[in-house]
Write a protein that holds these residues in place. Structure first.
Motif, PDB file in Angstrom:
ATOM      1  N   GLY A 224       0.719  -1.236  -0.047  1.00  0.00           N
ATOM      2  CA  GLY A 224       0.011   0.104  -0.126  1.00  0.00           C
ATOM      3  C   GLY A 224       0.717   1.310   0.112  1.00  0.00           C
ATOM      4  N   ARG A 225       0.166   2.327   0.299  1.00  0.00           N
ATOM      5  CA  ARG A 225       1.076   3.667   0.196  1.00  0.00           C
ATOM      6  C   ARG A 225       1.400   3.947   1.622  1.00  0.00           C
ATOM      7  NH1 ARG A 225      -3.128   4.701  -3.327  1.00  0.00           N
ATOM      8  NH2 ARG A 225      -2.616   5.700  -5.151  1.00  0.00           N
ATOM      9  N   ILE A 226       2.461   4.680   1.661  1.00  0.00           N
ATOM     10  CA  ILE A 226       3.353   5.175   2.875  1.00  0.00           C
ATOM     11  C   ILE A 226       3.304   6.725   2.672  1.00  0.00           C
ATOM     12  CG2 ILE A 226       5.174   5.077   4.232  1.00  0.00           C
ATOM     13  CD1 ILE A 226       5.820   2.284   3.224  1.00  0.00           C
TER      14      ILE A 226
ATOM     15  N   VAL B 131      -9.845  -3.010  -2.421  1.00  0.00           N
ATOM     16  CA  VAL B 131     -10.465  -3.375  -3.703  1.00  0.00           C
ATOM     17  C   VAL B 131     -10.470  -1.995  -4.348  1.00  0.00           C
ATOM     18  CG1 VAL B 131     -12.697  -3.902  -4.584  1.00  0.00           C
ATOM     19  CG2 VAL B 131     -11.992  -4.690  -2.233  1.00  0.00           C
ATOM     20  N   PHE B 132      -9.737  -2.041  -5.791  1.00  0.00           N
ATOM     21  CA  PHE B 132      -9.843  -1.033  -6.433  1.00  0.00           C
ATOM     22  C   PHE B 132     -10.497  -1.286  -7.741  1.00  0.00           C
ATOM     23  CE2 PHE B 132      -6.423   0.696  -9.886  1.00  0.00           C
ATOM     24  CZ  PHE B 132      -7.194   2.109  -9.737  1.00  0.00           C
ATOM     25  N   THR B 133     -11.271  -0.590  -8.143  1.00  0.00           N
ATOM     26  CA  THR B 133     -12.215  -0.648  -9.308  1.00  0.00           C
ATOM     27  C   THR B 133     -11.705  -0.187 -10.629  1.00  0.00           C
ATOM     28  OG1 THR B 133     -13.528   0.932  -8.219  1.00  0.00           O
ATOM     29  CG2 THR B 133     -14.292  -1.527  -8.100  1.00  0.00           C
TER      30      THR B 133
ATOM     31  N   LEU C 193     -14.229   2.439  -6.092  1.00  0.00           N
ATOM     32  CA  LEU C 193     -13.587   2.035  -5.038  1.00  0.00           C
ATOM     33  C   LEU C 193     -11.864   2.062  -5.101  1.00  0.00           C
ATOM     34  CD1 LEU C 193     -15.636  -1.213  -4.077  1.00  0.00           C
ATOM     35  CD2 LEU C 193     -15.515   0.740  -2.581  1.00  0.00           C
ATOM     36  N   ASP C 194     -11.182   2.468  -4.151  1.00  0.00           N
ATOM     37  CA  ASP C 194     -10.038   2.310  -4.026  1.00  0.00           C
ATOM     38  C   ASP C 194      -9.452   2.066  -2.578  1.00  0.00           C
ATOM     39  OD1 ASP C 194      -7.222   2.152  -4.696  1.00  0.00           O
ATOM     40  OD2 ASP C 194      -6.939   4.095  -5.369  1.00  0.00           O
ATOM     41  N   HIS C 195     -10.269   1.332  -1.838  1.00  0.00           N
ATOM     42  CA  HIS C 195     -10.395   1.291  -0.550  1.00  0.00           C
ATOM     43  C   HIS C 195     -10.001  -0.046   0.218  1.00  0.00           C
ATOM     44  CE1 HIS C 195     -12.770   4.620  -1.609  1.00  0.00           C
ATOM     45  NE2 HIS C 195     -12.656   5.035  -0.392  1.00  0.00           N
TER      46      HIS C 195
ATOM     47  N   HIS D 238       4.546   7.024  -1.256  1.00  0.00           N
ATOM     48  CA  HIS D 238       5.199   5.999  -1.855  1.00  0.00           C
ATOM     49  C   HIS D 238       4.544   4.888  -2.114  1.00  0.00           C
ATOM     50  CE1 HIS D 238       8.637   3.025  -1.903  1.00  0.00           C
ATOM     51  NE2 HIS D 238       8.029   2.149  -1.358  1.00  0.00           N
ATOM     52  N   LEU D 239       4.536   4.251  -3.230  1.00  0.00           N
ATOM     53  CA  LEU D 239       3.411   3.164  -3.619  1.00  0.00           C
ATOM     54  C   LEU D 239       4.097   2.082  -4.123  1.00  0.00           C
ATOM     55  CD1 LEU D 239       0.163   2.570  -3.767  1.00  0.00           C
ATOM     56  CD2 LEU D 239       0.382   3.653  -6.110  1.00  0.00           C
ATOM     57  N   HIS D 240       3.497   0.818  -3.928  1.00  0.00           N
ATOM     58  CA  HIS D 240       3.710  -0.488  -4.301  1.00  0.00           C
ATOM     59  C   HIS D 240       5.281  -0.766  -4.304  1.00  0.00           C
ATOM     60  CE1 HIS D 240      -0.313  -0.809  -5.361  1.00  0.00           C
ATOM     61  NE2 HIS D 240      -0.380  -0.446  -6.591  1.00  0.00           N
ATOM     62  N   GLY D 241       5.935  -0.314  -3.224  1.00  0.00           N
ATOM     63  CA  GLY D 241       7.441  -0.551  -3.180  1.00  0.00           C
ATOM     64  C   GLY D 241       8.328   0.255  -3.995  1.00  0.00           C
TER      65      GLY D 241
ATOM     66  N   ASN E  80      -0.705  -9.166  -4.047  1.00  0.00           N
ATOM     67  CA  ASN E  80      -0.803  -9.360  -5.606  1.00  0.00           C
ATOM     68  C   ASN E  80      -1.986  -8.586  -6.104  1.00  0.00           C
ATOM     69  OD1 ASN E  80      -1.951 -10.648  -7.869  1.00  0.00           O
ATOM     70  ND2 ASN E  80      -0.033 -11.973  -7.819  1.00  0.00           N
ATOM     71  N   HIS E  81      -1.600  -8.108  -7.040  1.00  0.00           N
ATOM     72  CA  HIS E  81      -2.353  -6.970  -8.000  1.00  0.00           C
ATOM     73  C   HIS E  81      -3.137  -7.415  -9.118  1.00  0.00           C
ATOM     74  CE1 HIS E  81      -3.709  -2.655  -8.872  1.00  0.00           C
ATOM     75  NE2 HIS E  81      -2.585  -2.313  -7.663  1.00  0.00           N
ATOM     76  N   VAL E  82      -3.856  -8.605  -9.079  1.00  0.00           N
ATOM     77  CA  VAL E  82      -4.572  -9.194  -9.977  1.00  0.00           C
ATOM     78  C   VAL E  82      -6.061  -8.384  -9.891  1.00  0.00           C
ATOM     79  CG1 VAL E  82      -5.624 -10.817  -8.210  1.00  0.00           C
ATOM     80  CG2 VAL E  82      -5.907 -11.321 -10.549  1.00  0.00           C
TER      81      VAL E  82
ATOM     82  N   LEU F  82      -8.419  -7.593  -5.689  1.00  0.00           N
ATOM     83  CA  LEU F  82      -8.269  -8.037  -4.235  1.00  0.00           C
ATOM     84  C   LEU F  82      -7.174  -8.118  -3.631  1.00  0.00           C
ATOM     85  CD1 LEU F  82     -11.110 -10.803  -4.701  1.00  0.00           C
ATOM     86  CD2 LEU F  82     -11.834  -8.413  -4.166  1.00  0.00           C
ATOM     87  N   GLU F  83      -6.502  -6.989  -3.303  1.00  0.00           N
ATOM     88  CA  GLU F  83      -5.262  -6.880  -2.829  1.00  0.00           C
ATOM     89  C   GLU F  83      -5.119  -7.239  -1.450  1.00  0.00           C
ATOM     90  OE1 GLU F  83      -3.517  -3.212  -4.340  1.00  0.00           O
ATOM     91  OE2 GLU F  83      -5.310  -3.073  -5.252  1.00  0.00           O
ATOM     92  N   THR F  84      -4.767  -8.350  -0.736  1.00  0.00           N
ATOM     93  CA  THR F  84      -4.639  -8.819   0.517  1.00  0.00           C
ATOM     94  C   THR F  84      -3.576  -8.174   1.231  1.00  0.00           C
ATOM     95  OG1 THR F  84      -3.716 -10.868  -0.008  1.00  0.00           O
ATOM     96  CG2 THR F  84      -6.140 -10.596   0.212  1.00  0.00           C
TER      97      THR F  84
HETATM   98  C1  GAL Z   1      -3.825   0.687  -6.352  1.00  0.00           C
HETATM   99  C2  GAL Z   1      -3.848   1.922  -5.779  1.00  0.00           C
HETATM  100  C3  GAL Z   1      -4.470   2.574  -6.709  1.00  0.00           C
HETATM  101  C4  GAL Z   1      -3.984   2.713  -8.036  1.00  0.00           C
HETATM  102  C5  GAL Z   1      -3.569   0.972  -8.646  1.00  0.00           C
HETATM  103  C6  GAL Z   1      -2.392   1.041  -9.667  1.00  0.00           C
HETATM  104  O1  GAL Z   1      -3.506  -0.568  -5.268  1.00  0.00           O
HETATM  105  O2  GAL Z   1      -4.740   1.902  -4.602  1.00  0.00           O
HETATM  106  O3  GAL Z   1      -4.578   3.888  -6.307  1.00  0.00           O
HETATM  107  O4  GAL Z   1      -2.419   3.354  -7.906  1.00  0.00           O
HETATM  108  O5  GAL Z   1      -3.202   0.459  -7.389  1.00  0.00           O
HETATM  109  O6  GAL Z   1      -3.001   1.489 -10.915  1.00  0.00           O
END
Ligand code: GAL
Length: 339
Positions: free
Chosen positions: A72-74, A276-278, A246-248, A96-99, A172-174, A300-302
């Protein structure tokens, strides 16, 4: 019957294809990611098999990727650990996002396939995350095992160990879409005994205490995405307007079921949250390969709650002690409904 095949593409990218009687699932060593999952002729995840070697290097949406070391974000890319302050790359300013841009989604993992005719096939992916690359403390030896079985269950297991106390919160970002032709996902239902949504501030970050209990709000535990998107509840409405969907992070019960009229997707995890990001805005990627419209998938990013290190300090669940073994597991199972 289950079997595997390996296809080599350019730049060291391999596709590992697993088939059983009803389904085909494809993984790649580039980011230990899922590339495709088909149940009969239904694509249930977003991805690109044919041009995988080009597509995944350019795709900015982390399709199917293993993400980390921190999912997640930091906030401001900054945190404190053992009285030291660390400044990470602010690759999603100011967060910072996703490492960061040297995250594990960019690693070419080593791998080994295990098929012992036991009703499942495993791909064991390994890599090392280096402090020198992502600027968190410590080098982490990481193993990600993807398993697929005859009951159409895909499981992801993470094993890790760090040589320094650090943060570790992989995911995992499936992106799933249970509809035919990737029609937008708004018709999917989410069911769980508990569906608490963590509200976000204007930096896309959860505040520890700000949650809304959706089971209570809707007075049922099976909620259509459109009901969330169109809710008249002022707090939920404000969030949906701001994020266009959703991005929650959610806190859920024992199991989460997502369904449309044809399929059930059952998810189980030992992580406390699922983001859950739509896929709310797809327009930032200017490419012929970007065929995606808004809401054409959901993740569905656990994981542990994003920014937990700044919310909970030394009690943050994402702290991984030096030499301590890390393990976590998430499973997704696809089931076709009887018509
Ligand atoms: C999600 C993030 C979103 C977006 C997406 C990648 O996990 O919360 O805001 O950045 O990844 O496109």
């Amino acid at each position: 019957m289950m079997f595997t095949r390996v296809e080599h593409q350019r730049n060291g990218l391999d596709l590992i294809k697993i088939d059983n009687d009803e389904a085909k699932i494809v993984f790649t060593n580039y980011g230990a990611r899922i590339v495709s999952w088909k149940y009969e002729d239904n694509n249930i995840v977003l991805g690109n098999v044919v041009e995988a070697d080009e597509f995944y290097q350019e795709n900015p949406f982390y399709f199917g990727a293993s993400v980390g070391r921190y999912g997640g974000r930091i906030a401001d890319g900054k945190f404190e650990l053992d009285n030291q302050t660390y400044q990470l790359e602010q690759n999603d300013p100011p967060s910072h996002l996703h490492g960061g841009s040297n995250g594990i989604d960019r690693h070419l993992f080593d791998y080994e396939i295990k098929d012992e005719n036991g009703g499942y096939i495993q791909i064991i992916f390994t890599t090392t995350i280096k402090e020198a690359d992502d600027h968190y403390p410590g080098d982490i030896k990481l193993k990600i095992i993807h398993t697929y079985d005859i009951d159409n269950r895909w499981s992801i297991e993470y094993y890790a160990e760090s040589d320094q106390t650090t943060l570790f919160n992989p995911t995992n970002h499936v992106y799933f879409n249970l509809n035919r032709d990737n029609k937008e996902v708004d018709n999917h239902y989410f069911t769980s005994d508990k569906l608490n949504i963590h509200l976000l501030n204007d930096q896309n970050l959860p505040e520890a205490a700000a949650t809304l209990d959706l089971v209570n709000l809707f007075n049922k535990n099976k909620i259509r995405l459109t009901e969330m998107f169109e809710s008249e509840n002022a707090r939920l409405n404000e969030q949906m307007e701001t994020y266009k969907g959703l991005d929650h992070p959610f806190s859920i019960g024992d199991e989460l079921i997502v369904e449309n009229s044809q399929f059930l997707l059952k998810m189980k995890t030992d992580m406390p949250n699922v983001v859950v990001f739509t896929f709310n805005d797809t327009s930032s990627w200017k490419s012929d390969m970007n065929i995606y419209k808004a809401h054409s998938g959901f993740t569905l990013e656990t994981q542990n709650l994003p920014n937990d290190i700044n919310l909970f300090g030394k009690d943050a669940p994402s702290i991984l002690q030096k030499d301590q073994a890390y393990y976590s597991r998430t499973t997704y199972q696809i089931i076709e409904k009887l018509m």
